[in-house]
Design a protein around this motif. Structure first.
Motif, PDB file in Angstrom:
ATOM      1  N   PRO A 339     -31.837  22.566   4.578  1.00 22.72           N
ATOM      2  CA  PRO A 339     -31.486  21.732   3.494  1.00 22.72           C
ATOM      3  C   PRO A 339     -32.467  22.320   2.322  1.00 22.72           C
ATOM      4  O   PRO A 339     -31.787  22.297   1.086  1.00 22.72           O
ATOM      5  N   ILE A 340     -33.812  22.566   2.186  1.00 23.15           N
ATOM      6  CA  ILE A 340     -34.405  22.791   1.011  1.00 23.15           C
ATOM      7  C   ILE A 340     -33.786  24.034   0.382  1.00 23.15           C
ATOM      8  O   ILE A 340     -33.579  24.273  -0.856  1.00 23.15           O
ATOM      9  N   VAL A 341     -33.458  25.042   1.121  1.00 23.68           N
ATOM     10  CA  VAL A 341     -32.751  26.215   0.674  1.00 23.68           C
ATOM     11  C   VAL A 341     -31.621  26.017  -0.043  1.00 23.68           C
ATOM     12  O   VAL A 341     -31.076  26.551  -0.990  1.00 23.68           O
ATOM     13  N   GLN A 342     -30.550  25.261   0.585  1.00 23.85           N
ATOM     14  CA  GLN A 342     -29.394  24.949   0.200  1.00 23.85           C
ATOM     15  C   GLN A 342     -29.766  24.124  -1.195  1.00 23.85           C
ATOM     16  O   GLN A 342     -28.610  24.353  -2.020  1.00 23.85           O
ATOM     17  N   LEU A 343     -30.570  23.405  -1.224  1.00 22.96           N
ATOM     18  CA  LEU A 343     -30.832  22.399  -2.502  1.00 22.96           C
ATOM     19  C   LEU A 343     -31.331  23.456  -3.547  1.00 22.96           C
ATOM     20  O   LEU A 343     -30.642  23.484  -4.785  1.00 22.96           O
ATOM     21  N   ASN A 344     -32.128  24.393  -3.289  1.00 24.76           N
ATOM     22  CA  ASN A 344     -32.453  25.206  -4.315  1.00 24.76           C
ATOM     23  C   ASN A 344     -31.231  26.340  -4.922  1.00 24.76           C
ATOM     24  O   ASN A 344     -31.187  26.588  -6.030  1.00 24.76           O
ATOM     25  N   ARG A 345     -30.534  26.614  -3.840  1.00 23.41           N
ATOM     26  CA  ARG A 345     -29.485  27.439  -4.048  1.00 23.41           C
ATOM     27  C   ARG A 345     -28.369  26.860  -4.967  1.00 23.41           C
ATOM     28  O   ARG A 345     -27.958  27.445  -5.935  1.00 23.41           O
ATOM     29  N   SER A 346     -28.471  25.537  -4.896  1.00 27.09           N
ATOM     30  CA  SER A 346     -27.248  24.867  -5.827  1.00 27.09           C
ATOM     31  C   SER A 346     -27.778  24.785  -7.110  1.00 27.09           C
ATOM     32  O   SER A 346     -26.845  24.678  -8.152  1.00 27.09           O
ATOM     33  N   ILE A 347     -28.969  24.774  -7.457  1.00 27.28           N
ATOM     34  CA  ILE A 347     -29.657  24.878  -8.758  1.00 27.28           C
ATOM     35  C   ILE A 347     -28.943  26.070  -9.246  1.00 27.28           C
ATOM     36  O   ILE A 347     -28.845  26.140 -10.483  1.00 27.28           O
ATOM     37  N   VAL A 348     -29.258  27.270  -8.729  1.00 30.99           N
ATOM     38  CA  VAL A 348     -28.847  28.402  -8.998  1.00 30.99           C
ATOM     39  C   VAL A 348     -27.195  28.347  -9.349  1.00 30.99           C
ATOM     40  O   VAL A 348     -26.723  28.900 -10.236  1.00 30.99           O
ATOM     41  N   LEU A 349     -26.573  27.908  -8.375  1.00 29.95           N
ATOM     42  CA  LEU A 349     -25.137  27.697  -8.478  1.00 29.95           C
ATOM     43  C   LEU A 349     -24.554  27.032  -9.775  1.00 29.95           C
ATOM     44  O   LEU A 349     -23.595  27.390 -10.238  1.00 29.95           O
ATOM     45  N   GLY A 367     -26.488  15.528   6.329  1.00 31.35           N
ATOM     46  CA  GLY A 367     -27.723  14.630   6.672  1.00 31.35           C
ATOM     47  C   GLY A 367     -28.228  14.395   5.083  1.00 31.35           C
ATOM     48  O   GLY A 367     -29.168  13.707   5.049  1.00 31.35           O
ATOM     49  N   LEU A 368     -27.384  14.550   4.011  1.00 29.12           N
ATOM     50  CA  LEU A 368     -27.766  14.221   2.660  1.00 29.12           C
ATOM     51  C   LEU A 368     -28.253  13.052   2.345  1.00 29.12           C
ATOM     52  O   LEU A 368     -29.434  12.529   1.612  1.00 29.12           O
ATOM     53  N   HIS A 369     -27.689  12.000   3.125  1.00 32.04           N
ATOM     54  CA  HIS A 369     -27.929  10.556   2.587  1.00 32.04           C
ATOM     55  C   HIS A 369     -29.057  10.213   3.013  1.00 32.04           C
ATOM     56  O   HIS A 369     -30.084   9.573   2.526  1.00 32.04           O
ATOM     57  N   ASP A 370     -29.500  10.881   4.292  1.00 34.30           N
ATOM     58  CA  ASP A 370     -30.962  10.428   4.910  1.00 34.30           C
ATOM     59  C   ASP A 370     -32.112  11.155   3.829  1.00 34.30           C
ATOM     60  O   ASP A 370     -33.329  10.704   3.731  1.00 34.30           O
ATOM     61  N   LEU A 371     -31.826  12.405   3.648  1.00 34.53           N
ATOM     62  CA  LEU A 371     -32.573  13.350   2.776  1.00 34.53           C
ATOM     63  C   LEU A 371     -33.076  12.643   1.460  1.00 34.53           C
ATOM     64  O   LEU A 371     -34.215  12.300   0.930  1.00 34.53           O
ATOM     65  N   ILE A 372     -31.897  12.221   0.884  1.00 28.15           N
ATOM     66  CA  ILE A 372     -31.977  11.423  -0.571  1.00 28.15           C
ATOM     67  C   ILE A 372     -32.904  10.102  -0.256  1.00 28.15           C
ATOM     68  O   ILE A 372     -33.775   9.870  -1.358  1.00 28.15           O
ATOM     69  N   ASN A 373     -33.030   9.504   0.884  1.00 24.86           N
ATOM     70  CA  ASN A 373     -33.936   8.276   1.005  1.00 24.86           C
ATOM     71  C   ASN A 373     -35.144   8.510   1.239  1.00 24.86           C
ATOM     72  O   ASN A 373     -35.986   7.487   1.380  1.00 24.86           O
ATOM     73  N   HIS A 374     -35.392   9.892   1.517  1.00 26.97           N
ATOM     74  CA  HIS A 374     -36.929  10.118   2.027  1.00 26.97           C
ATOM     75  C   HIS A 374     -37.692  11.246   1.548  1.00 26.97           C
ATOM     76  O   HIS A 374     -39.003  11.046   1.492  1.00 26.97           O
ATOM     77  N   HIS A 375     -36.858  12.296   0.791  1.00 23.23           N
ATOM     78  CA  HIS A 375     -37.554  13.224  -0.061  1.00 23.23           C
ATOM     79  C   HIS A 375     -37.182  13.178  -1.361  1.00 23.23           C
ATOM     80  O   HIS A 375     -36.101  13.356  -1.765  1.00 23.23           O
ATOM     81  N   TYR A 376     -38.066  12.724  -2.349  1.00 26.50           N
ATOM     82  CA  TYR A 376     -37.687  12.711  -3.604  1.00 26.50           C
ATOM     83  C   TYR A 376     -36.770  13.841  -4.329  1.00 26.50           C
ATOM     84  O   TYR A 376     -36.009  13.527  -5.098  1.00 26.50           O
ATOM     85  N   ILE A 377     -37.226  15.111  -3.741  1.00 22.39           N
ATOM     86  CA  ILE A 377     -36.707  16.007  -4.294  1.00 22.39           C
ATOM     87  C   ILE A 377     -35.032  16.309  -4.383  1.00 22.39           C
ATOM     88  O   ILE A 377     -34.817  16.790  -5.320  1.00 22.39           O
ATOM     89  N   TYR A 378     -34.574  15.638  -3.531  1.00 22.60           N
ATOM     90  CA  TYR A 378     -33.135  15.758  -3.216  1.00 22.60           C
ATOM     91  C   TYR A 378     -32.455  14.687  -4.265  1.00 22.60           C
ATOM     92  O   TYR A 378     -31.401  15.187  -4.952  1.00 22.60           O
ATOM     93  N   SER A 379     -32.895  13.580  -4.546  1.00 17.62           N
ATOM     94  CA  SER A 379     -32.569  12.626  -5.415  1.00 17.62           C
ATOM     95  C   SER A 379     -32.706  13.279  -6.678  1.00 17.62           C
ATOM     96  O   SER A 379     -31.884  13.038  -7.691  1.00 17.62           O
ATOM     97  N   VAL A 380     -33.777  13.888  -7.157  1.00 19.48           N
ATOM     98  CA  VAL A 380     -34.050  14.261  -8.330  1.00 19.48           C
ATOM     99  C   VAL A 380     -33.160  15.464  -8.966  1.00 19.48           C
ATOM    100  O   VAL A 380     -32.567  15.530  -9.848  1.00 19.48           O
ATOM    101  N   VAL A 381     -32.777  16.486  -7.726  1.00 19.55           N
ATOM    102  CA  VAL A 381     -32.186  17.402  -8.250  1.00 19.55           C
ATOM    103  C   VAL A 381     -30.666  17.046  -8.364  1.00 19.55           C
ATOM    104  O   VAL A 381     -30.117  17.486  -9.215  1.00 19.55           O
ATOM    105  N   LEU A 382     -30.301  16.220  -7.292  1.00 18.73           N
ATOM    106  CA  LEU A 382     -28.634  15.804  -7.725  1.00 18.73           C
ATOM    107  C   LEU A 382     -28.699  14.934  -8.893  1.00 18.73           C
ATOM    108  O   LEU A 382     -27.674  15.128  -9.656  1.00 18.73           O
TER     109      LEU A 382
END
Lengths: 423, 116
Positions: A339-349, A367-382
């Motif tokens: 997921p973290i690589v996908q997330l970083n790739r989306s910033i480039v995208l 599993g984005l929903h879970d990730l958003i509620n557990h790791h701040y980086i997902y909600s911040v980037v999105l």
């Protein structure tokens, strides 16, 4: 000594004792065996106390490192002599054995052999039977000469948890008679991969960990780099992936000081003052990445380093070659579909294909929903992507989640600033 | 200037259970302290004392192992410092790096004047 001998206070080289501890532990383990690691650690401690006792009243020896090694060597010889007293052998036999043993020990204390012993120690700490947490803690303790409280600080844990890990790792090594050696053939390649993982984790722990204080984080990054360099200087470690990892560390470390401002607020890549990036480290990174560009194996470290290089070598944010970055991320995602690589790739995208596609790419992460509620980086980037897309309500909702989740005061400050502007 | 003896009493450094980095930090403080005293010409000398020794006692000069003083009082070493007064000498102790495990006794070394 008399007055006037010593006009100014003398300085020890930074971390000299830590580095010497690592060396002494490795060499003495060669002498006494990994099953006697406690004896080895005690001997190192005694060597330092001896140094402290003698040096503190007078001046430093011309070569403190050689002095310490000599004391450790003599102590080892002394311990063996005492051991021989309990032998069933004749005095003549004892004398033969003793002189052989002393010769071998002299050999072990030669520079080339010290490096060899340190490699053995790194490989032993990274034995596949140990879990990765224990590998990291044991490496910091026995290879890097960190104390328990320093490891706890560096890994954002507590002393008793670290004690437990070290104890578990050492007990396992003893129980299974794990050998103190450098593996050969296919086992070497497999072990090197573990060593890379441990060094990569160690570096990231220092670079990204947001809970520990800046000083120890810097130490941990520097230590990961030092060990990676040590690996690259030894015949068995002189491999493209080692240089790729080393170059990645150099590129990342070049931005160490520009990630935070004077109020301890995180500065995003886009807004970092590129003049503050360490040119020397960027050059070193480029050099090592060049050295890594041989052979037919493209490791994740090659790709991650190439990504870091693209950022480091762009004169400003606008000139970043996003197209090339996207290609690198596509290949990285094949090797490391997480997921973290996908997330970083989306910033480039977002830069290459627009923010809408980037948002879709994030929403596709399993599993984005879970990730958003557990790791701040997902909600911040999105959240930031929604902000760029003009969906302020969704952006604010997500950034508020990120604000709640982030353990970093710096990040909290940054998010608070953003959220306030949205109201 | 008069000579003063700093008598160091306390636990051994081994008791402090320092990490290599902390040991180095402690060593650096010692070197800074002694170095500064030397630079001002106030450091005369000093040495650590081994904890093993003998006690010779009584008219029969009985020799026993010792001193086996209680750990917290063990004589660990001494320094000779030059200072104008007891007050100044006492102030010079502020750089002593081991107050966490030891303490200092400051005593003036009495100069013998043979021509009196």
């Amino acid at each position: 000594m008399s007055a006037g001998d010593q006009p100014t206070p003398q300085q020890l080289v930074d971390h000299l004792f830590r580095h010497e501890a690592g060396k002494m532990i490795a060499v003495l383990t060669r002498v006494f065996g990994i099953h006697n690691i406690e004896l080895v650690e005690d001997t190192v401690q005694e060597t330092f106390l001896k140094a402290l006792e003698v040096w503190k009243y007078g001046r430093l020896p011309d070569n403190p490192s050689a002095w310490l090694m000599r004391v450790a060597r003599n102590r080892a010889i002394d311990l063996i002599r005492r051991q021989q007293k309990q032998t069933i052998l004749s005095a003549e036999m004892v004398s033969v054995l003793q002189s052989d043993a002393e010769q071998v020990i002299q050999q072990f204390f030669l520079d080339s052999e010290i490096a060899d012993s340190q490699l053995r120690m790194i490989f032993t700490c990274c034995h596949p039977d140990l879990n990765v947490e224990d590998q990291v803690a044991l490496t910091l303790k026995t290879v890097s000469g960190f104390g328990v409280q320093e490891i706890a600080k560096a890994l954002v844990s507590n002393e008793s948890a670290i004690q437990k890990r070290l104890h578990r790792a050492k007990a396992h090594i003893k129980k299974h008679s794990i050998r103190f050696e450098i593996p050969v053939g296919g086992a070497l390649q497999a072990r090197l991969e573990i060593v890379y993982t441990v060094l990569y984790l160690l570096f990231n722990e220092g670079y990204h960990s947001v809970k520990s204080d800046e000083l120890i984080r810097y130490d941990v990054c520097a230590e990961a780099m030092r060990l990676c360099k040590l690996l690259s200087e030894h015949a068995v470690g002189r491999q493209p992936s080692t240089f790729a990892l080393l170059s990645l560390m150099c590129f990342q470390a070049s931005r160490f000081d520009s990630r935070m401002d004077e109020n301890d607020t995180i500065i995003l890549l886009e807004h970092q003052d590129r003049n503050k990036w360490n040119r020397e480290l960027i050059q070193l990174g480029s050099h090592y990445l060049g050295t890594a560009a041989t052979g037919d194996h493209l490791s994740v470290y090659h790709l991650e380093s190439a990504i870091a290089a693209e950022h480091c070598l762009s004169p400003d944010f606008k000139s970043t070659n996003w197209q090339s970055l996207l290609q690198l991320y596509d290949r990285l995602l094949e090797l490391k579909p997480i997921p973290i690589v996908q997330l970083n790739r989306s910033i480039v995208l977002a830069q290459t294909n627009g923010v809408e596609q980037a948002i879709d790419a994030v929403l596709d992460i399993p599993g984005l929903h879970d990730l958003i509620n557990h790791h701040y980086i997902y909600s911040v980037v999105l959240g930031s992507l929604y902000e760029q897309a003009g969906n302020i309500a969704e952006a604010r909702r997500l950034l508020e989640i990120g604000y709640r989740l982030t353990p970093s005061l710096a990040e909290k400050k940054r998010l608070q600033g953003k959220i306030l502007l949205m109201k | 200037m008069k000579d003063f003896m700093f008598i160091i009493r306390g636990q051994e450094a081994a008791q402090a259970k320092r990490t290599p980095e902390q040991t180095q930090g402690n060593m650096q403080k010692w070197m800074n302290w002694i170095g500064e005293l030397s630079a001002k010409g106030q450091f005369v000398g000093g040495a650590p004392l081994s904890k093993e020794g003998k006690i010779v006692k009584g008219l029969k000069q009985v020799v026993t192992d010792g001193p086996f003083t209680e750990g917290k009082e063990l004589l660990g070493g001494y320094l000779i410092i030059k200072a104008n007064s007891m007050e100044e000498a006492t102030k010079l102790t502020s750089g002593f790096p081991d107050f966490d495990i030891a303490f200092l006794e400051v005593r003036e070394v009495i100069q013998m004047d043979m021509h009196q």
